[in-house]
Design an enzyme around this catalytic site. Structure first.
Site, mmCIF file in Angstrom:
data_model
loop_
_atom_site.group_PDB
_atom_site.id
_atom_site.type_symbol
_atom_site.label_atom_id
_atom_site.label_comp_id
_atom_site.label_asym_id
_atom_site.label_seq_id
_atom_site.Cartn_x
_atom_site.Cartn_y
_atom_site.Cartn_z
ATOM 1 N N VAL A 218 0.835 -1.187 0.000
ATOM 2 C CA VAL A 218 0.000 0.000 0.000
ATOM 3 C C VAL A 218 0.878 1.249 0.000
ATOM 4 C CG1 VAL A 218 -1.704 1.320 1.332
ATOM 5 C CG2 VAL A 218 -1.900 -1.164 1.154
ATOM 6 N N CYS B 57 -4.138 -9.328 3.930
ATOM 7 C CA CYS B 57 -3.983 -8.050 4.626
ATOM 8 C C CYS B 57 -4.653 -8.106 5.995
ATOM 9 C CB CYS B 57 -4.592 -6.917 3.811
ATOM 10 S SG CYS B 57 -4.456 -5.305 4.617
ATOM 11 N N GLN C 37 -3.538 -6.312 -8.121
ATOM 12 C CA GLN C 37 -4.100 -6.894 -6.897
ATOM 13 C C GLN C 37 -5.293 -6.083 -6.427
ATOM 14 O OE1 GLN C 37 -2.705 -6.636 -2.688
ATOM 15 N NE2 GLN C 37 -2.225 -8.806 -2.942
#
Length: 510
Positions: free
Chosen positions: A19, A115, A86
Site C-alpha cells: 500500500v 492483509c 491486486q
C-alpha cells in the site's frame, strides 16, 4: 476460460504488493533493477468500479480515473506483460467486473487474502477471507472462468482457531503447530482446485508483524503439498539483505518464486544480480520515474521517506519532509534541471495535442450540423424530466424515427461532445461536457430550440409530460380500485424512458 499468453510464476523475483509503495514509479524501477513480476498496491473493488479507463496521451499511460478525477491506477506499456493487478474484494461478481475492466492492461489478477489491517478485514476482505473458504472458492472460481488472464491470490498462515472452517479431516490430538500447518495446507489444496495459476504465501499469521520470525516450515509444507507455483513472502526481516539472500530464502521454503516487500521498499535495487546501488542513485532514479509519470508528490515523498529511514533526521531528510510539491522534492535531491526539462517537454506535447484536438474539432465543423453554445443544467428542470425525454416524445408524435446520438470523447481533456440526428438533420452544442449524458442532453436542447419545441424547463410553466404522468397515475389507481392488475408506475413506462445510445464512447477520429 482459456488463459492467453500466461505469465509464468516459477523461478521469479517479484515485487510484493505494498500500500502506497507499489505505484507505477516503484514498479518500473523494480523492473529496471531485475524484478520479473511486479504487483500493484491493493485496490478496492468498489473504488475501481467507479473508475473510467482513460488513455493519457501526454504521459502515454492508461489511467483508471475516479469521478473526482483522481487517478486510482496508472499503468503503461513497459509493464503490461509484468504487472499483476491486486484487488481487495469480498464479492465474486464485483471482483469479476473489476478484472474485466483492467484485464487488457495487466498480466494477471490477484486477490488479496492476507492483509491484516482493520480497514480491509472490517469489509470482509483481506485476511478476513481466510475464515470463509467457501467465499474464497467462489471468488477465485468466478475469476478463473471469467477472464483470460492468470488469476492468483496471496494468503497468510492460518491460526489454529480457523482450522474447523477449513477441514474436518484432522486429528484433534495434533500438536498446535502441526495443526496450524495442516490447516493452511488444506486450505491451499482447496484453493488449488479453483484453477488459479499460483499462490503467494506470507509466512506469518494474521496477528504477527514483521518483527516476528517468518515460518519457513509452513511455506515449505505448502510448496511440497501442491503442484501450482508457491511464492514465498515475508523474508525481508530474517533473510533478505542483498540479492544472494533471495535464493537462500527460496531454498529454505522450497518455493517456486520469492516475493519481496520491505527489502525492496528500502532499496529496490535488491533485485540486481550485481548488487545494491547506492541509495542516492536509487532515489534519483525513482524521482525520474515519479516526474516522468506525474506521480502525486505526497506518494513520491512517502516512498522516498521509506528509503531514507534512519537518515530522515539529516538535513536532506528534513528538507524532504518539508517539501510540498514534486518540484521541491527535485530541488532537495539536486534535480531541479531535470524537473524543468521534463515539464517543458510535457507542456510542448500538451500544446501539440491541443492543436491536434483543435484540428479535430475543425473536422467536426460539418456545415450541415446546426450548432448552439448550450449546456444542460438539471436544476432548471423538474425531477425526472429532461430534454432528451421531450425530444423523444416529439419524434413519436411527429412519427419520426427516434433520435440517434453519436458521442465523442476528446483524449486530451476527456470531455464529451454529442451529435443528435433527428429527421435527417444533425444538431450539437459547441460546448464540451464532463460526461456523455450531459453532452447528449445538450445536443437535445439544441435540437428542441431549433425546432421551437418546449424542452421541459421549469420556467416554461405547465409541463405537459408531468401532466400526462399524473393522468396515467390516476388511471392506474382507478384500474387498481376496479380490481385490475396493478400497472407499472407511469414514470417507469417505456415511452418516458430516455433512449440511451451505445455505452462505448468512441474517441475522436485521427
Amino acid at each position: 476460460m482459456t488463459v492467453n499468453t500466461p505469465l509464468c510464476f516459477r523461478g521469479k523475483k517479484i515485487l510484493a504488493p505494498m500500500v502506497r509503495v507499489g505505484t507505477l514509479p516503484m514498479r518500473l524501477l523494480a523492473l529496471d533493477y531485475g524484478a520479473d513480476i511486479v504487483y500493484c498496491e491493493e485496490l478496492i473493488d468498489i473504488k475501481m468500479l467507479q473508475c473510467k479507463r482513460v488513455i493519457n496521451e501526454v504521459l502515454e499511460t492508461v489511467d483508471f480515473v475516479a469521478p473526482n478525477e483522481r487517478v486510482v491506477f496508472r499503468t503503461c506499456e513497459r509493464e503490461r506483460h509484468h504487472v499483476v493487478f491486486q484487488m481487495g474484494s469480498a464479492d465474486a461478481e464485483r471482483a469479476l467486473a473489476v478484472a474485466k475492466l483492467v484485464e487488457n492492461d495487466v498480466a494477471a489478477i490477484d486477490i488479496n487474502m492476507g492483509c491484516p489491517k482493520e480497514y480491509s478485514t472490517k469489509a470482509s476482505m483481506g485476511a478476513a477471507l481466510l475464515s470463509d473458504p467457501d467465499k474464497i472458492e467462489s471468488i477465485l472460481t468466478t475469476l478463473v472462468k471469467g477472464i483470460c488472464k492468470p488469476v492468483t491470490c496471496k494468503i497468510r498462515i492460518l491460526p489454529t482457531s480457523l482450522f474447523l472452517f477449513v477441514s474436518s479431516c484432522f486429528c484433534i490430538t495434533c500438536h498446535p503447530s502441526e495443526q496450524q500447518v495442516d490447516d493452511t495446507v488444506n486450505l491451499v489444496k482447496r484453493i488449488e482446485k479453483t484453477g488459479i495459476a499460483a499462490i503467494a504465501v506470507h509466512g506469518r499469521k494474521k496477528e504477527e508483524r514483521p518483527q516476528h520470525p517468518v515460518h519457513c516450515d509452513v511455506i515449505k509444507a505448502i510448496s511440497e503439498a501442491v503442484s501450482i507455483p508457491v511464492i514465498a513472502n515475508g523474508g525481508s526481516h530474517d533473510f533478505i539483505k542483498e540479492y544472494t539472500d533471495i535464493e537462500t530464502f527460496q531454498k529454505a521454503t522450497a518455493a517456486s518464486s520469492v516475493m519481496i516487500a520491505r527489502a525492496a521498499m528500502w532499496n529496490p535495487s535488491i533485485f540486481r544480480k550485481e548488487g545494491l546501488f547506492p541509495l542516492k542513485e536509487v532515489m534519483q532514479d525513482y524521482i525520474k520515474y515519479a516526474v516522468r509519470y506525474d506521480n502525486h508528490y505526497t506518494n513520491t515523498k512517502y516512498c522516498l521517506c521509506q528509503m531514507l529511514r534512519e537518515q530522515l533526521e539529516t538535513t536532506q531528510g528534513k528538507k524532504l519532509h518539508a517539501a510540498q510539491s514534486t518540484q521541491e522534492i527535485c530541488e532537495v535531491f539536486e534535480m531541479a534541471d531535470f524537473y524543468e526539462e521534463t515539464t517543458a517537454i510535457f507542456e510542448a506535447k500538451k500544446t501539440s495535442l491541443e492543436t491536434e484536438t483543435q484540428n479535430e474539432d475543425d473536422q467536426m465543423e460539418d456545415p450541415d450540423v446546426i450548432k448552439m453554445a448550450v449546456r444542460f443544467d438539471k436544476r432548471e428542470y423538474p425531477p425526472q424530466i429532461t430534454p432528451k425525454m421531450y425530444l423523444l416524445e416529439w419524434c413519436r408524435k411527429e412519427k419520426h424515427p427516434q433520435p440517434v446520438y453519436e458521442t465523442f470523447q476528446r483524449p486530451l481533456d476527456r470531455l464529451f461532445c454529442s451529435v443528435v440526428t433527428v429527421a435527417e438533420q444533425k444538431y450539437r452544442s459547441t460546448l464540451w461536457d464532463k460526461s456523455k449524458k450531459l453532452a447528449e442532453q445538450a445536443a437535445a436542447i439544441v435540437c428542441l430550440r431549433t425546432l421551437g419545441v418546449p424542452e421541459g424547463k421549469l420556467c416554461e410553466g405547465e409541463n405537459r409530460l408531468i401532466n400526462k404522468r399524473k393522468m396515467e397515475d390516476r388511471e392506474r389507481l382507478s384500474n387498481r380500485d376496479h380490481g385490475e392488475d396493478l400497472a407499472e408506475p407511469s414514470h417507469k413506462k417505456a415511452n418516458f424512458i430516455e433512449e440511451t445510445s451505445d455505452m462505448n464512447v468512441p474517441k475522436m477520429p485521427r
